[in-house]
Design a protein around this motif. Sequence first.
Motif, PDB file in Angstrom:
ATOM      1  N   ILE A 135      26.489  32.900  39.572  1.00 41.47           N
ATOM      2  CA  ILE A 135      26.456  34.203  40.230  1.00 41.47           C
ATOM      3  C   ILE A 135      27.288  34.120  41.500  1.00 41.47           C
ATOM      4  O   ILE A 135      27.131  33.196  42.301  1.00 41.47           O
ATOM      5  N   ILE A 136      28.185  35.062  41.669  1.00 38.83           N
ATOM      6  CA  ILE A 136      29.022  35.096  42.861  1.00 38.83           C
ATOM      7  C   ILE A 136      28.174  35.549  44.045  1.00 38.83           C
ATOM      8  O   ILE A 136      27.571  36.629  44.000  1.00 38.83           O
ATOM      9  N   PRO A 137      28.088  34.724  45.090  1.00 40.94           N
ATOM     10  CA  PRO A 137      27.294  35.111  46.270  1.00 40.94           C
ATOM     11  C   PRO A 137      27.812  36.404  46.883  1.00 40.94           C
ATOM     12  O   PRO A 137      29.022  36.653  46.920  1.00 40.94           O
ATOM     13  N   SER A 138      26.889  37.226  47.336  1.00 42.57           N
ATOM     14  CA  SER A 138      27.269  38.489  47.956  1.00 42.57           C
ATOM     15  C   SER A 138      26.684  38.554  49.355  1.00 42.57           C
ATOM     16  O   SER A 138      25.535  38.163  49.584  1.00 42.57           O
ATOM     17  N   ALA A 139      27.488  39.045  50.292  1.00 45.01           N
ATOM     18  CA  ALA A 139      27.030  39.140  51.686  1.00 45.01           C
ATOM     19  C   ALA A 139      26.020  40.263  51.865  1.00 45.01           C
ATOM     20  O   ALA A 139      25.211  40.254  52.777  1.00 45.01           O
ATOM     21  N   SER A 140      26.067  41.230  50.993  1.00 45.17           N
ATOM     22  CA  SER A 140      25.147  42.363  51.097  1.00 45.17           C
ATOM     23  C   SER A 140      24.522  42.637  49.740  1.00 45.17           C
ATOM     24  O   SER A 140      25.030  42.213  48.706  1.00 45.17           O
ATOM     25  N   ASN A 141      23.405  43.340  49.763  1.00 46.76           N
ATOM     26  CA  ASN A 141      22.728  43.669  48.506  1.00 46.76           C
ATOM     27  C   ASN A 141      23.603  44.574  47.649  1.00 46.76           C
ATOM     28  O   ASN A 141      24.194  45.539  48.141  1.00 46.76           O
ATOM     29  N   GLN A 142      23.684  44.242  46.397  1.00 49.15           N
ATOM     30  CA  GLN A 142      24.443  45.072  45.458  1.00 49.15           C
ATOM     31  C   GLN A 142      23.471  45.812  44.563  1.00 49.15           C
ATOM     32  O   GLN A 142      22.809  45.199  43.718  1.00 49.15           O
ATOM     33  N   PRO A 146      24.075  41.486  40.239  1.00 46.28           N
ATOM     34  CA  PRO A 146      25.037  40.418  40.556  1.00 46.28           C
ATOM     35  C   PRO A 146      26.288  40.482  39.693  1.00 46.28           C
ATOM     36  O   PRO A 146      26.332  41.153  38.667  1.00 46.28           O
ATOM     37  N   THR A 147      27.314  39.758  40.144  1.00 49.61           N
ATOM     38  CA  THR A 147      28.526  39.568  39.358  1.00 49.61           C
ATOM     39  C   THR A 147      28.584  38.097  38.961  1.00 49.61           C
ATOM     40  O   THR A 147      28.314  37.216  39.768  1.00 49.61           O
ATOM     41  N   GLN A 158      35.470  37.081  35.735  1.00 46.44           N
ATOM     42  CA  GLN A 158      34.293  37.705  36.326  1.00 46.44           C
ATOM     43  C   GLN A 158      33.753  38.782  35.397  1.00 46.44           C
ATOM     44  O   GLN A 158      34.505  39.436  34.665  1.00 46.44           O
ATOM     45  N   ARG A 160      30.284  41.722  35.029  1.00 48.53           N
ATOM     46  CA  ARG A 160      29.025  42.300  35.521  1.00 48.53           C
ATOM     47  C   ARG A 160      27.868  41.905  34.607  1.00 48.53           C
ATOM     48  O   ARG A 160      26.743  41.697  35.060  1.00 48.53           O
TER      49      ARG A 160
END
Length: 428
Positions: A135-142, A146-147, A158, A160
């Motif tokens: 899972i690609i880390p995300s700085a904010s909630n998506q 996740p991607t 990549q 979804r």
Amino acid sequence: MVIVGAGAAGLAGAIFAAETLSGTARRVVLLDGATTIGAKILVSGGGRCNVSHYEVRPEDFHGPRVLIRNVLAAFPVQATIEWFASLGVELKREETGKLFPVTDRARTVLDALIRRCRDLNVEILTGHRVSEATIIPSASNQPTGPTFLIRYQQGTMQARYIMLATGGRSLPRSGSDGSGWAIARSFGHHVTPTAPALVPLVLEDTFPHAALSGVSMTVELSTLVNGRQIDRRTGSLLWTHVGVSGPVVMDASRFYSLAKQAGDPVEVRCNFVPGSDAQAVDRELVRRIGASPHLSVKKLLAAYVTERVAEALCRLCRLDPGTPSARLTRDRRTSLVRTLTGVTLPVVRDRGWNYAEVTAGGVPLAEVNFRTMESKLVPGLYLVGEMLDCDGRIGGFNFQWAWATGFIAGRAAAGALTGRKQKRMGGD
């Protein structure tokens, strides 16, 4: 969305996802490590591809019945028949209830599936063995979830949504080597103990199976683990040069293989007079000996088995097949009856993954949502087919499981991607 594995479940998932996404700009990509796809489909059913069975029930599978029932209800046999008809593949029902293409060619099935994928612009990338998915880390909630980052030898991709359809470990030369379970584990999923299923068994050389090679007969087979009977079934057994095969052996093999894998004492007993016990057979033999005392032991046993098998059983009891039945002592008769109604087959091992048609064990069904086949641990991750801890008996049942799980996951993932909820065909 990305589908990892282009076997039966993966191809079904790709087709149903692409149909749902038709008219959108969304991509469906199939990644498979093999250079050519569909090897299992091509060798199944003796090269004819046993697509399904006329009657499929939860009882035909090993696993949680309630969950299996709901999955099968979502895409029943009739749906499979109609789906293949829409692909240009007409199916026929044989006396056993098995469904085959009328062409009697597995290639007909595979070509139709690939053709439909191409018509729907599904990208099939062979030789693309996936080594990792994260899972690609995300700085904010998506809010959309996740991607995933999928890694393979040629690079990365990549997505979804990702569907794991890599199969178990049966027929590894087809590309089904269990690698998908490592990916599932990396996401926190468990994998129950796995073992070859629907696999022939190898017997000790001291047993007369080689002399009977090619002989098929109806027997009752019982499997005992730690001295307790865990399975008993009646069906056709085929003697081979290395041991035993045939439907009854293939169906029972999972119990032997799993017990052996766990290190538990396991015993396989064979009754050549299905439905009868030692006492009943002994009484009948005494009656027949009294009526025909000069009848040879081989001829005496011919009431139950062929003379060829009778000779082998006599040798197991260290008895001359030509001995007049009246000369049988009580102990010799008792030994003969025990051999006839419950001989222990000296199984050395199963024939292994290269001869197994399916895998017993896998990701527990409790860890996926049966309505969507989506992981309960990781949103956007779907698991289908032989990846899951569910295996059916011989006769097309495992293919039906592949089509059903592929249908559910493909439609659900594509529906989630477009924001459209998919209607199920059945189930709770």
